[in-house]
Design a protein around this motif. Structure first.
Motif, PDB file in Angstrom:
ATOM      1  N   LYS A  84     -11.889   3.940   1.606  1.00 35.87           N
ATOM      2  CA  LYS A  84     -11.627   2.669   0.925  1.00 35.87           C
ATOM      3  C   LYS A  84     -10.135   2.374   1.061  1.00 35.87           C
ATOM      4  O   LYS A  84      -9.316   3.286   1.059  1.00 35.87           O
ATOM      5  CB  LYS A  84     -11.972   2.773  -0.567  1.00 35.87           C
ATOM      6  CG  LYS A  84     -13.457   2.974  -0.849  1.00 35.87           C
ATOM      7  CD  LYS A  84     -14.213   1.678  -0.731  1.00 35.87           C
ATOM      8  CE  LYS A  84     -15.682   1.848  -1.100  1.00 35.87           C
ATOM      9  NZ  LYS A  84     -16.458   0.671  -0.685  1.00 35.87           N
ATOM     10  N   GLY A  85      -9.801   1.090   1.152  1.00 32.43           N
ATOM     11  CA  GLY A  85      -8.401   0.705   1.238  1.00 32.43           C
ATOM     12  C   GLY A  85      -7.712   0.827  -0.106  1.00 32.43           C
ATOM     13  O   GLY A  85      -8.356   0.785  -1.160  1.00 32.43           O
ATOM     14  N   GLU A  86      -6.401   0.972  -0.072  1.00 39.18           N
ATOM     15  CA  GLU A  86      -5.618   1.072  -1.307  1.00 39.18           C
ATOM     16  C   GLU A  86      -4.541  -0.003  -1.284  1.00 39.18           C
ATOM     17  O   GLU A  86      -3.770  -0.107  -0.335  1.00 39.18           O
ATOM     18  CB  GLU A  86      -4.979   2.467  -1.400  1.00 39.18           C
ATOM     19  CG  GLU A  86      -4.571   2.849  -2.795  1.00 39.18           C
ATOM     20  CD  GLU A  86      -4.047   4.286  -2.870  1.00 39.18           C
ATOM     21  OE1 GLU A  86      -3.098   4.485  -3.639  1.00 39.18           O
ATOM     22  OE2 GLU A  86      -4.564   5.171  -2.162  1.00 39.18           O
ATOM     23  N   THR A 110       0.850  -1.191   0.000  1.00 34.23           N
ATOM     24  CA  THR A 110       0.000   0.000   0.000  1.00 34.23           C
ATOM     25  C   THR A 110       0.888   1.244   0.000  1.00 34.23           C
ATOM     26  O   THR A 110       1.877   1.269   0.737  1.00 34.23           O
ATOM     27  CB  THR A 110      -0.887  -0.030   1.264  1.00 34.23           C
ATOM     28  OG1 THR A 110      -1.731  -1.195   1.187  1.00 34.23           O
ATOM     29  CG2 THR A 110      -1.734   1.204   1.421  1.00 34.23           C
ATOM     30  N   TYR A 121      -1.719  -1.976  -4.093  1.00 35.08           N
ATOM     31  CA  TYR A 121      -1.158  -1.966  -5.452  1.00 35.08           C
ATOM     32  C   TYR A 121      -1.729  -3.121  -6.292  1.00 35.08           C
ATOM     33  O   TYR A 121      -1.886  -4.242  -5.800  1.00 35.08           O
ATOM     34  CB  TYR A 121       0.361  -2.103  -5.391  1.00 35.08           C
ATOM     35  CG  TYR A 121       1.094  -0.899  -4.868  1.00 35.08           C
ATOM     36  CD1 TYR A 121       1.118   0.302  -5.579  1.00 35.08           C
ATOM     37  CD2 TYR A 121       1.796  -0.951  -3.663  1.00 35.08           C
ATOM     38  CE1 TYR A 121       1.807   1.414  -5.097  1.00 35.08           C
ATOM     39  CE2 TYR A 121       2.493   0.152  -3.180  1.00 35.08           C
ATOM     40  CZ  TYR A 121       2.485   1.332  -3.899  1.00 35.08           C
ATOM     41  OH  TYR A 121       3.171   2.424  -3.425  1.00 35.08           O
ATOM     42  N   ASP A 122      -1.965  -2.846  -7.583  1.00 43.35           N
ATOM     43  CA  ASP A 122      -2.500  -3.875  -8.485  1.00 43.35           C
ATOM     44  C   ASP A 122      -1.596  -5.107  -8.539  1.00 43.35           C
ATOM     45  O   ASP A 122      -2.084  -6.244  -8.578  1.00 43.35           O
ATOM     46  CB  ASP A 122      -2.647  -3.317  -9.911  1.00 43.35           C
ATOM     47  CG  ASP A 122      -3.745  -2.251 -10.008  1.00 43.35           C
ATOM     48  OD1 ASP A 122      -4.589  -2.192  -9.097  1.00 43.35           O
ATOM     49  OD2 ASP A 122      -3.749  -1.489 -10.994  1.00 43.35           O
ATOM     50  N   THR A 156     -11.187  -2.612  -0.316  1.00 40.31           N
ATOM     51  CA  THR A 156     -10.311  -1.873  -1.224  1.00 40.31           C
ATOM     52  C   THR A 156     -11.130  -1.179  -2.306  1.00 40.31           C
ATOM     53  O   THR A 156     -12.186  -1.667  -2.720  1.00 40.31           O
ATOM     54  CB  THR A 156      -9.237  -2.766  -1.884  1.00 40.31           C
ATOM     55  OG1 THR A 156      -9.856  -3.616  -2.847  1.00 40.31           O
ATOM     56  CG2 THR A 156      -8.494  -3.592  -0.856  1.00 40.31           C
ATOM     57  N   ALA A 157     -10.610  -0.052  -2.768  1.00 39.38           N
ATOM     58  CA  ALA A 157     -11.327   0.762  -3.751  1.00 39.38           C
ATOM     59  C   ALA A 157     -11.472   0.026  -5.079  1.00 39.38           C
ATOM     60  O   ALA A 157     -12.542   0.039  -5.696  1.00 39.38           O
ATOM     61  CB  ALA A 157     -10.588   2.082  -3.955  1.00 39.38           C
ATOM     62  N   ASP A 158     -10.400  -0.650  -5.518  1.00 32.25           N
ATOM     63  CA  ASP A 158     -10.396  -1.204  -6.879  1.00 32.25           C
ATOM     64  C   ASP A 158     -10.617  -2.707  -6.934  1.00 32.25           C
ATOM     65  O   ASP A 158     -10.920  -3.238  -8.003  1.00 32.25           O
ATOM     66  CB  ASP A 158      -9.062  -0.873  -7.567  1.00 32.25           C
ATOM     67  CG  ASP A 158      -8.862   0.629  -7.723  1.00 32.25           C
ATOM     68  OD1 ASP A 158      -9.871   1.344  -7.878  1.00 32.25           O
ATOM     69  OD2 ASP A 158      -7.698   1.079  -7.676  1.00 32.25           O
ATOM     70  N   HIS A 159     -10.453  -3.394  -5.813  1.00 31.18           N
ATOM     71  CA  HIS A 159     -10.473  -4.859  -5.858  1.00 31.18           C
ATOM     72  C   HIS A 159     -11.431  -5.475  -4.838  1.00 31.18           C
ATOM     73  O   HIS A 159     -11.418  -6.689  -4.654  1.00 31.18           O
ATOM     74  CB  HIS A 159      -9.058  -5.400  -5.641  1.00 31.18           C
ATOM     75  CG  HIS A 159      -8.057  -4.862  -6.621  1.00 31.18           C
ATOM     76  ND1 HIS A 159      -7.961  -5.301  -7.914  1.00 31.18           N
ATOM     77  CD2 HIS A 159      -7.126  -3.873  -6.499  1.00 31.18           C
ATOM     78  CE1 HIS A 159      -7.001  -4.621  -8.551  1.00 31.18           C
ATOM     79  NE2 HIS A 159      -6.490  -3.754  -7.711  1.00 31.18           N
ATOM     80  N   PHE A 210      -1.096   6.682   1.387  1.00 26.92           N
ATOM     81  CA  PHE A 210      -2.436   6.317   1.846  1.00 26.92           C
ATOM     82  C   PHE A 210      -2.514   6.375   3.367  1.00 26.92           C
ATOM     83  O   PHE A 210      -3.471   6.899   3.944  1.00 26.92           O
ATOM     84  CB  PHE A 210      -2.798   4.905   1.366  1.00 26.92           C
ATOM     85  CG  PHE A 210      -4.099   4.389   1.939  1.00 26.92           C
ATOM     86  CD1 PHE A 210      -5.313   4.885   1.503  1.00 26.92           C
ATOM     87  CD2 PHE A 210      -4.097   3.419   2.934  1.00 26.92           C
ATOM     88  CE1 PHE A 210      -6.512   4.413   2.043  1.00 26.92           C
ATOM     89  CE2 PHE A 210      -5.288   2.953   3.470  1.00 26.92           C
ATOM     90  CZ  PHE A 210      -6.495   3.445   3.026  1.00 26.92           C
TER      91      PHE A 210
END
Length: 254
Positions: free
Chosen positions: A125-127, A20, A129-130, A164-167, A24
């Protein structure tokens, strides 16, 4: 790519600067806890959980006063009837602890409660890395278990990875969470304890990923495999640090 680590059966990860972005934690999590500690304490003051959290903070504050830690504000006695005055003093201490980036169990526990309100309300939201998400999924299919070891409370860790925001919810990839109750992250003994808990035959079957040189050294001293994570905003490493480094989890071959 890093050389293959054929024996690795478990991966233990730090959060901040590893899975992360440091930004953040510094720009989202800490300011949220700082700004919302008072509202949380006022809303939950009479609950058993907050009473226990306040007792833990009180013990830490009394210890700090005895040791002459700067910026500590004495609390009214525990039988004080003026709730607002107690909360005022608690908030002053909590904010000073956050500003000094102190790794205290009492502080981390309260922060975790405040963050839960933020995550549950959708304000935060959590962050992650992809490349971390891709690695977690890949390790999962190989039967390699993943764990978190962070100075943040286990509750805070679950909130970050669960929202998480994206996942979405990444907790399906994580087998357990460790915090400073297992010991300090710069102490070799903590990594020995984690090895004992994970139950693999040898500490070399555990890969530890961190951005902090002293943590890497402590884990290596306990016999773990170690890679140091280099991400934007991370603190520079000492020259001749002697560790392999990665800039993405895609570079890890296990």
């Amino acid at each position: 790519e890093s050389p293959p680590r054929a024996l690795v059966r478990c991966v233990v990860m730090d959060i901040e600067g590893t899975t992360t972005p440091i930004s953040f934690v510094a720009d989202v999590l800490f300011p949220y806890a700082r700004a919302n500690a008072r509202a949380h304490l006022a809303a939950t003051y009479h609950t058993q959980q907050t009473r226990e959290d306040v007792a833990l903070l009180r013990a830490q504050i009394n210890k700090d006063l005895a040791e002459g830690v700067p910026g500590v504000v004495p609390l009214p006695p525990s039988n004080a009837t003026d709730q607002d005055k107690v909360i005022d003093a608690l908030v002053a201490n909590v904010q000073a602890m956050i500003d000094a980036d102190r790794k205290l169990t009492a502080l981390k526990q309260l922060q975790g409660r405040v963050w839960r309100r933020g995550f549950e309300s959708g304000e935060m939201k959590g962050e992650v890395y992809d490349d971390v998400v891709q690695a977690l999924a890949e390790w999962d299919t190989k039967g390699i278990k993943s764990y978190i070891y962070s100075s943040g409370s286990r509750e805070a860790q679950r909130l970050i990875f669960g929202n998480t925001a994206d996942h979405g919810d990444l907790r399906r990839y994580l087998s357990a969470f460790f915090d400073t109750n297992v010991g300090g992250k710069k102490e070799s003994r903590s990594y020995y304890e984690i090895w004992q808990t994970l139950g693999v035959d040898s500490p070399s079957q555990i890969l530890f990923l961190t951005d902090v040189y002293q943590e890497a050294t402590a884990a290596r001293d306990a016999g773990l495999e170690v890679l140091i994570s280099i991400r934007p905003g991370n603190a520079p490493l000492p020259e001749d640090h002697g560790f392999q480094t990665i800039t993405s989890f895609a570079q890890i071959s296990i």
